[in-house]
Write a protein that holds these residues in place. Structure first.
Motif, PDB file in Angstrom:
ATOM      1  N   PHE A  27     -17.126  20.469 -97.518  1.00 17.94           N
ATOM      2  CA  PHE A  27     -16.430  19.739 -96.472  1.00 17.94           C
ATOM      3  C   PHE A  27     -16.342  18.264 -96.856  1.00 17.94           C
ATOM      4  CE2 PHE A  27     -20.878  19.887 -95.101  1.00 17.94           C
ATOM      5  CZ  PHE A  27     -21.142  18.586 -94.702  1.00 17.94           C
ATOM      6  N   LEU A  28     -15.391  17.579 -96.259  1.00 17.03           N
ATOM      7  CA  LEU A  28     -15.127  16.181 -96.590  1.00 17.03           C
ATOM      8  C   LEU A  28     -15.297  15.308 -95.364  1.00 17.03           C
ATOM      9  CD1 LEU A  28     -13.969  13.984 -98.579  1.00 17.03           C
ATOM     10  CD2 LEU A  28     -11.713  14.561 -97.633  1.00 17.03           C
ATOM     11  N   ILE A  29     -16.080  14.244 -95.502  1.00 14.75           N
ATOM     12  CA  ILE A  29     -16.151  13.175 -94.512  1.00 14.75           C
ATOM     13  C   ILE A  29     -15.470  11.972 -95.143  1.00 14.75           C
ATOM     14  CG2 ILE A  29     -17.658  11.662 -93.163  1.00 14.75           C
ATOM     15  CD1 ILE A  29     -19.806  13.832 -93.304  1.00 14.75           C
ATOM     16  N   ALA A  30     -14.355  11.526 -94.578  1.00 15.46           N
ATOM     17  CA  ALA A  30     -13.590  10.460 -95.238  1.00 15.46           C
ATOM     18  C   ALA A  30     -12.815   9.633 -94.228  1.00 15.46           C
ATOM     19  CB  ALA A  30     -12.634  11.048 -96.271  1.00 15.46           C
ATOM     20  N   GLY A  31     -12.632   8.368 -94.578  1.00 10.81           N
ATOM     21  CA  GLY A  31     -11.879   7.441 -93.756  1.00 10.81           C
ATOM     22  C   GLY A  31     -12.256   6.021 -94.127  1.00 10.81           C
TER      23      GLY A  31
ATOM     24  N   ALA B 162      -5.872   3.468 -88.884  1.00 11.18           N
ATOM     25  CA  ALA B 162      -6.724   4.636 -88.681  1.00 11.18           C
ATOM     26  C   ALA B 162      -5.885   5.910 -88.626  1.00 11.18           C
ATOM     27  CB  ALA B 162      -7.537   4.480 -87.398  1.00 11.18           C
ATOM     28  N   LEU B 163      -4.788   5.867 -87.880  1.00 15.53           N
ATOM     29  CA  LEU B 163      -3.927   7.039 -87.765  1.00 15.53           C
ATOM     30  C   LEU B 163      -3.260   7.379 -89.097  1.00 15.53           C
ATOM     31  CD1 LEU B 163      -2.345   6.268 -84.296  1.00 15.53           C
ATOM     32  CD2 LEU B 163      -3.784   8.234 -84.829  1.00 15.53           C
ATOM     33  N   GLU B 164      -2.863   6.359 -89.844  1.00 15.97           N
ATOM     34  CA  GLU B 164      -2.209   6.602 -91.130  1.00 15.97           C
ATOM     35  C   GLU B 164      -3.163   7.263 -92.117  1.00 15.97           C
ATOM     36  OE1 GLU B 164      -0.016   4.184 -94.805  1.00 15.97           O
ATOM     37  OE2 GLU B 164      -0.414   3.155 -92.902  1.00 15.97           O
ATOM     38  N   ILE B 165      -4.379   6.735 -92.214  1.00 18.19           N
ATOM     39  CA  ILE B 165      -5.348   7.310 -93.148  1.00 18.19           C
ATOM     40  C   ILE B 165      -5.706   8.735 -92.735  1.00 18.19           C
ATOM     41  CG2 ILE B 165      -7.720   7.140 -94.003  1.00 18.19           C
ATOM     42  CD1 ILE B 165      -7.396   4.083 -93.868  1.00 18.19           C
ATOM     43  N   ALA B 166      -5.970   8.929 -91.446  1.00 13.07           N
ATOM     44  CA  ALA B 166      -6.334  10.267 -90.972  1.00 13.07           C
ATOM     45  C   ALA B 166      -5.219  11.268 -91.247  1.00 13.07           C
ATOM     46  CB  ALA B 166      -6.652  10.227 -89.483  1.00 13.07           C
TER      47      ALA B 166
ATOM     48  N   GLN C  24      -5.578  14.407 -93.746  1.00 12.42           N
ATOM     49  CA  GLN C  24      -5.421  15.733 -93.163  1.00 12.42           C
ATOM     50  C   GLN C  24      -4.405  16.563 -93.942  1.00 12.42           C
ATOM     51  OE1 GLN C  24      -3.117  16.404 -89.670  1.00 12.42           O
ATOM     52  NE2 GLN C  24      -4.617  17.791 -88.775  1.00 12.42           N
ATOM     53  N   GLU C  25      -3.292  15.949 -94.333  1.00 11.19           N
ATOM     54  CA  GLU C  25      -2.281  16.665 -95.119  1.00 11.19           C
ATOM     55  C   GLU C  25      -2.888  17.215 -96.419  1.00 11.19           C
ATOM     56  OE1 GLU C  25       0.998  14.150 -95.935  1.00 11.19           O
ATOM     57  OE2 GLU C  25       1.544  13.839 -93.839  1.00 11.19           O
ATOM     58  N   ILE C  26      -3.661  16.376 -97.083  1.00 18.25           N
ATOM     59  CA  ILE C  26      -4.266  16.774 -98.354  1.00 18.25           C
ATOM     60  C   ILE C  26      -5.269  17.902 -98.145  1.00 18.25           C
ATOM     61  CG2 ILE C  26      -5.727  16.006-100.269  1.00 18.25           C
ATOM     62  CD1 ILE C  26      -4.563  13.155 -99.758  1.00 18.25           C
ATOM     63  N   THR C  27      -6.147  17.742 -97.159  1.00 13.74           N
ATOM     64  CA  THR C  27      -7.204  18.728 -96.951  1.00 13.74           C
ATOM     65  C   THR C  27      -6.658  20.052 -96.432  1.00 13.74           C
ATOM     66  OG1 THR C  27      -7.681  17.724 -94.777  1.00 13.74           O
ATOM     67  CG2 THR C  27      -9.044  17.041 -96.651  1.00 13.74           C
ATOM     68  N   GLU C  28      -5.574  20.002 -95.670  1.00 14.09           N
ATOM     69  CA  GLU C  28      -4.964  21.253 -95.217  1.00 14.09           C
ATOM     70  C   GLU C  28      -4.401  22.024 -96.404  1.00 14.09           C
ATOM     71  OE1 GLU C  28      -4.341  23.061 -92.072  1.00 14.09           O
ATOM     72  OE2 GLU C  28      -6.260  22.003 -92.035  1.00 14.09           O
ATOM     73  N   ARG C  29      -3.753  21.321 -97.323  1.00 12.58           N
ATOM     74  CA  ARG C  29      -3.195  21.988 -98.494  1.00 12.58           C
ATOM     75  C   ARG C  29      -4.285  22.597 -99.355  1.00 12.58           C
ATOM     76  NH1 ARG C  29      -2.178  21.064-103.741  1.00 12.58           N
ATOM     77  NH2 ARG C  29      -2.862  18.892-103.778  1.00 12.58           N
TER      78      ARG C  29
ATOM     79  N   THR D 261     -12.232   5.456 -97.819  1.00 13.14           N
ATOM     80  CA  THR D 261     -10.939   5.267 -98.462  1.00 13.14           C
ATOM     81  C   THR D 261     -10.065   4.347 -97.627  1.00 13.14           C
ATOM     82  OG1 THR D 261      -9.038   6.449 -99.421  1.00 13.14           O
ATOM     83  CG2 THR D 261      -9.952   7.330 -97.374  1.00 13.14           C
ATOM     84  N   HIS D 262      -9.125   3.684 -98.294  1.00 10.52           N
ATOM     85  CA  HIS D 262      -8.296   2.670 -97.644  1.00 10.52           C
ATOM     86  C   HIS D 262      -6.996   2.574 -98.431  1.00 10.52           C
ATOM     87  CE1 HIS D 262      -7.095  -1.335 -96.143  1.00 10.52           C
ATOM     88  NE2 HIS D 262      -8.014  -1.203 -95.197  1.00 10.52           N
ATOM     89  N   MET D 263      -5.892   2.261 -97.739  1.00 16.00           N
ATOM     90  CA  MET D 263      -4.611   2.114 -98.440  1.00 16.00           C
ATOM     91  C   MET D 263      -4.688   1.038 -99.513  1.00 16.00           C
ATOM     92  SD  MET D 263      -4.316   2.883 -95.049  1.00 16.00           S
ATOM     93  CE  MET D 263      -3.748   1.432 -94.166  1.00 16.00           C
ATOM     94  N   ASN D 264      -5.396  -0.051 -99.215  1.00 16.68           N
ATOM     95  CA  ASN D 264      -5.532  -1.169-100.152  1.00 16.68           C
ATOM     96  C   ASN D 264      -6.950  -1.720-100.055  1.00 16.68           C
ATOM     97  OD1 ASN D 264      -5.345  -3.393-101.784  1.00 16.68           O
ATOM     98  ND2 ASN D 264      -3.705  -4.399-100.635  1.00 16.68           N
ATOM     99  N   PRO D 265      -7.897  -1.156-100.812  1.00 17.60           N
ATOM    100  CA  PRO D 265      -9.289  -1.602-100.720  1.00 17.60           C
ATOM    101  C   PRO D 265      -9.475  -3.093-100.911  1.00 17.60           C
ATOM    102  CG  PRO D 265      -9.160   0.428-101.972  1.00 17.60           C
ATOM    103  CD  PRO D 265      -7.739  -0.030-101.756  1.00 17.60           C
ATOM    104  N   ALA D 266      -8.593  -3.741-101.638  1.00 20.41           N
ATOM    105  CA  ALA D 266      -8.744  -5.175-101.908  1.00 20.41           C
ATOM    106  C   ALA D 266      -8.668  -6.016-100.642  1.00 20.41           C
ATOM    107  CB  ALA D 266      -7.682  -5.637-102.902  1.00 20.41           C
TER     108      ALA D 266
END
Length: 273
Positions: A16-20, A30-34, A38-43, A235-240
């Motif tokens: 299982f994955l805990i991520a965000g 928050a909604l974008e990352i989730a 979710q798309e990736i983990t569902e696939r 994880t983040h769209m832009n960690p910097a």
């Protein structure tokens, strides 16, 4: 196996994955990352729990970002859960926070620095929520059985997870000892590897925690190979530009390729069992 409401793909045989993101910086992020995770983990048929701290209490400097407001951030976590049908997890730092956070999320997380705080563990157990306890950087895996005992003494049916995030080594560095995963699995609870915080370089002279994100894949692959039940990745769209722990986060656009590799390793591990 985890028994958490809304957790999907539980019979896939995957970890299982805990991520965000490290912390809730705002509603849209928050909604974008989730949604993306979710798309990736569902696939890939990976059970997924969305993670974000509603408030950061253990920052290095007094003026470091701590959050956008408790109830606002918790409300965003609830919206993420309702929008995508995902379970959510967030940190609590003091016992009085447990009841409030439990109204919004599915899993309460105990930070590594606080894994021995009896009142905090008891308060989390009393909510009836699942509890993820991070192993202190100052402890070995076998010592975490007492945290499990404290929670289950209050709530014998509590769903408890234990998460390794490395051990302090010398000054401003952390190393991972994979014996901790085996030792914690002996307590018959799901064991997670935190692949991002275990690469922190804390207490830098600048007051900003450093990290080695290039090694996230290495930590994750080894954890799955030795039998970790779950993987924790910030994880983040832009960690910097992340407001907390950006130096050891995984860029969101690199997550899918990593998870694909981990799924293949998990398949190989399952075949040897």
């Amino acid at each position: 196996m985890l028994k958490i409401n809304k957790l999907k793909n539980q019979n896939s045989g995957n970890f299982f994955l805990i991520a965000g993101p490290c912390v809730v910086e705002g509603r849209e992020m928050a909604l974008e990352i989730a949604g993306k995770v979710q798309e990736i983990t569902e696939r890939l048929q990976i059970p997924y729990i969305f993670k974000a701290s509603y408030r950061k209490a253990n920052r290095t400097k007094l003026n470091s970002f701590t959050g956008i407001g408790d109830e606002l951030a918790l409300g965003i976590l609830k919206e993420v859960s309702e929008t995508y049908g995902l379970p959510t997890i967030t940190d609590i730092h003091e016992s009085h926070e447990a009841a409030l956070a439990a109204q919004y999320v599915d899993v309460l997380q105990i930070p590594a620095f606080l894994c021995r705080q009896t009142e905090l563990l008891v308060a989390a157990a009393q909510t009836g929520k699942a509890v993820n306890v991070k192993k202190g950087q100052f402890m070995h895996g076998s010592g975490m059985g007492f945290a499990v005992e404290k929670i289950q003494a209050v709530n014998p049916n509590a769903q408890v997870m234990l998460t390794d995030r490395g051990n302090s080594f010398g000054y401003s560095d952390i190393v991972v000892d994979y014996r901790n995963i085996i030792e914690m699995k002996a307590f018959e609870v799901p064991v997670v590897m935190d692949c991002t915080h275990s690469l922190q370089q804390p207490n830098q002279a600048s007051g900003v925690t450093g990290g080695k994100p290039a090694l996230i894949e290495t930590i994750a692959k080894a954890a799955i190979a030795v039998g970790a039940d779950g993987i924790f990745i910030e994880t983040h769209m832009n960690p910097a530009v992340a407001k907390s722990d950006g130096a050891n986060m995984l860029a969101l656009d690199k997550l899918e390729a990593l998870l694909e590799k981990l799924v293949r390793i998990r398949e190989a591990v399952n075949k040897t069992l």
